[in-house]
Design a protein around this motif. Structure first.
Motif, PDB file in Angstrom:
ATOM      1  N   SER A  24       0.820  -1.228   0.000  1.00 15.72           N
ATOM      2  CA  SER A  24       0.000   0.000   0.000  1.00 15.72           C
ATOM      3  C   SER A  24       0.845   1.265   0.000  1.00 15.72           C
ATOM      4  O   SER A  24       0.399   2.319  -0.450  1.00 15.72           O
ATOM      5  N   TYR A  26       1.258   2.906   2.487  1.00 18.75           N
ATOM      6  CA  TYR A  26       0.615   3.734   3.512  1.00 18.75           C
ATOM      7  C   TYR A  26       1.227   3.372   4.867  1.00 18.75           C
ATOM      8  O   TYR A  26       0.972   2.293   5.411  1.00 18.75           O
ATOM      9  N   GLU A  46       2.634  -5.368   6.580  1.00 22.95           N
ATOM     10  CA  GLU A  46       1.814  -5.939   5.499  1.00 22.95           C
ATOM     11  C   GLU A  46       2.317  -7.324   5.107  1.00 22.95           C
ATOM     12  O   GLU A  46       3.376  -7.773   5.541  1.00 22.95           O
ATOM     13  N   THR A  53      -2.093  -8.958   6.971  1.00 23.35           N
ATOM     14  CA  THR A  53      -1.538  -7.658   7.401  1.00 23.35           C
ATOM     15  C   THR A  53      -1.980  -7.318   8.824  1.00 23.35           C
ATOM     16  O   THR A  53      -3.124  -7.578   9.200  1.00 23.35           O
ATOM     17  N   CYS A  55      -2.372  -4.109  11.500  1.00 23.04           N
ATOM     18  CA  CYS A  55      -2.366  -2.643  11.626  1.00 23.04           C
ATOM     19  C   CYS A  55      -1.412  -2.196  12.739  1.00 23.04           C
ATOM     20  O   CYS A  55      -1.123  -2.948  13.669  1.00 23.04           O
ATOM     21  N   ALA A  56      -1.014  -0.938  12.658  1.00 22.40           N
ATOM     22  CA  ALA A  56      -0.089  -0.364  13.651  1.00 22.40           C
ATOM     23  C   ALA A  56      -0.663  -0.412  15.062  1.00 22.40           C
ATOM     24  O   ALA A  56       0.049  -0.736  16.027  1.00 22.40           O
ATOM     25  N   GLU A  57      -1.945  -0.094  15.187  1.00 22.31           N
ATOM     26  CA  GLU A  57      -2.561  -0.052  16.522  1.00 22.31           C
ATOM     27  C   GLU A  57      -2.536  -1.432  17.160  1.00 22.31           C
ATOM     28  O   GLU A  57      -2.234  -1.590  18.346  1.00 22.31           O
ATOM     29  N   TRP A  91      -7.802   7.535  11.132  1.00 26.40           N
ATOM     30  CA  TRP A  91      -8.778   6.942  12.061  1.00 26.40           C
ATOM     31  C   TRP A  91      -8.568   5.441  12.132  1.00 26.40           C
ATOM     32  O   TRP A  91      -8.336   4.807  11.105  1.00 26.40           O
ATOM     33  N   PRO A  92      -8.662   4.855  13.313  1.00 28.79           N
ATOM     34  CA  PRO A  92      -8.436   3.413  13.427  1.00 28.79           C
ATOM     35  C   PRO A  92      -9.536   2.604  12.745  1.00 28.79           C
ATOM     36  O   PRO A  92     -10.712   2.976  12.788  1.00 28.79           O
ATOM     37  N   CYS A  93      -9.147   1.502  12.119  1.00 28.95           N
ATOM     38  CA  CYS A  93     -10.118   0.653  11.416  1.00 28.95           C
ATOM     39  C   CYS A  93     -11.017  -0.056  12.434  1.00 28.95           C
ATOM     40  O   CYS A  93     -10.763  -0.051  13.644  1.00 28.95           O
ATOM     41  N   CYS A  96      -9.353  -2.700  14.722  1.00 33.02           N
ATOM     42  CA  CYS A  96      -8.541  -2.091  15.792  1.00 33.02           C
ATOM     43  C   CYS A  96      -9.429  -1.492  16.871  1.00 33.02           C
ATOM     44  O   CYS A  96      -9.118  -1.576  18.064  1.00 33.02           O
TER      45      CYS A  96
HETATM   46  N1  THU Z   1      -3.795   0.387   8.644  1.00 34.19           N
HETATM   47  C1  THU Z   1      -3.365   0.565   9.931  1.00 34.19           C
HETATM   48  O1  THU Z   1      -2.189   0.324  10.246  1.00 34.19           O
HETATM   49  N2  THU Z   1      -4.263   0.987  10.849  1.00 34.19           N
HETATM   50  C2  THU Z   1      -5.584   1.245  10.600  1.00 34.19           C
HETATM   51  O2  THU Z   1      -6.340   1.492  11.517  1.00 34.19           O
HETATM   52  C3  THU Z   1      -6.053   1.234   9.219  1.00 34.19           C
HETATM   53  C4  THU Z   1      -5.152   0.630   8.221  1.00 34.19           C
HETATM   54  C5  THU Z   1      -2.827  -0.105   7.633  1.00 34.19           C
HETATM   55  C6  THU Z   1      -3.104  -1.492   7.145  1.00 34.19           C
HETATM   56  C7  THU Z   1      -2.434  -1.458   5.786  1.00 34.19           C
HETATM   57  O3  THU Z   1      -1.069  -1.797   5.945  1.00 34.19           O
HETATM   58  C8  THU Z   1      -2.516  -0.013   5.336  1.00 34.19           C
HETATM   59  O4  THU Z   1      -2.852   0.726   6.487  1.00 34.19           O
HETATM   60  C9  THU Z   1      -3.537   0.242   4.256  1.00 34.19           C
HETATM   61  O5  THU Z   1      -4.777  -0.282   4.611  1.00 34.19           O
END
Ligand code: THU
Length: 138
Positions: A24, A26, A46, A53, A55-57, A91-93, A96
């Motif tokens: 990504s 990102y 990822e 994958t 997420c950071a949180e 914003w957290p997914c 998370c």
């Molecule tokens: N991602 C996070 O690390 N935290 C979130 O709350 C949303 C998404 C990451 C997952 C993936 O590596 C990238 O952002 C794109 O979705």
């Protein structure tokens, strides 16, 4: 609390640099504050099998929980495309938010960050109203 917020923001921005994001691009960094003021950092990691994958949180939470931590006060989150300035709050997914619900109360603070001077603070209750928790099934 202001000093804690600034430190959390700095650590989230720093943790972003470790993000493993070959798909990504990102990069997300998170810094999680425990009730006894320890900070655990995390980045997104990822995988070629995208669903694997993390997420950071959740990286930050799982590091902390696996070290025995159970009580948390706040998390700072910073995300944006590699090599570009951060333009939006990360914003957290939903997954998370659900992990936060497992370990945190409604007043847990979620700090979404563009920079040290540009951030928003919201509670878990605001970001996950009527959340599903273990008390329903135990
Ligand atoms: N991602 C996070 O690390 N935290 C979130 O709350 C949303 C998404 C990451 C997952 C993936 O590596 C990238 O952002 C794109 O979705």
């Amino acid at each position: 609390m202001k000093i804690e917020v600034t430190e959390l923001i700095r650590k989230a921005l720093e943790a972003r640099n470790s993000a493993y994001v070959p798909y990504s691009g990102y990069q997300v960094g998170a810094a999680l504050l425990t009730e006894d003021k320890k900070i655990y950092c995390g980045c997104n990691v990822e995988n070629a099998s995208y669903g694997a994958t993390n997420c950071a949180e959740r990286t930050a939470f799982f590091k902390a929980v696996s070290e025995g931590e159970r009580k948390f006060k706040a998390i700072a989150i910073a995300g944006g495309l590699k090599g570009k300035p951060i333009t939006d709050y990360a914003w957290p997914c939903g997954i998370c938010r659900q992990v936060m619900q497992e370990f945190c109360g409604p007043d847990f603070q979620i700090i979404v960050v563009k920079s040290e001077d540009d951030y928003k603070v919201m509670s878990l209750a605001e970001l996950l109203p009527h959340g599903f928790g273990g008390e329903s099934i135990t």
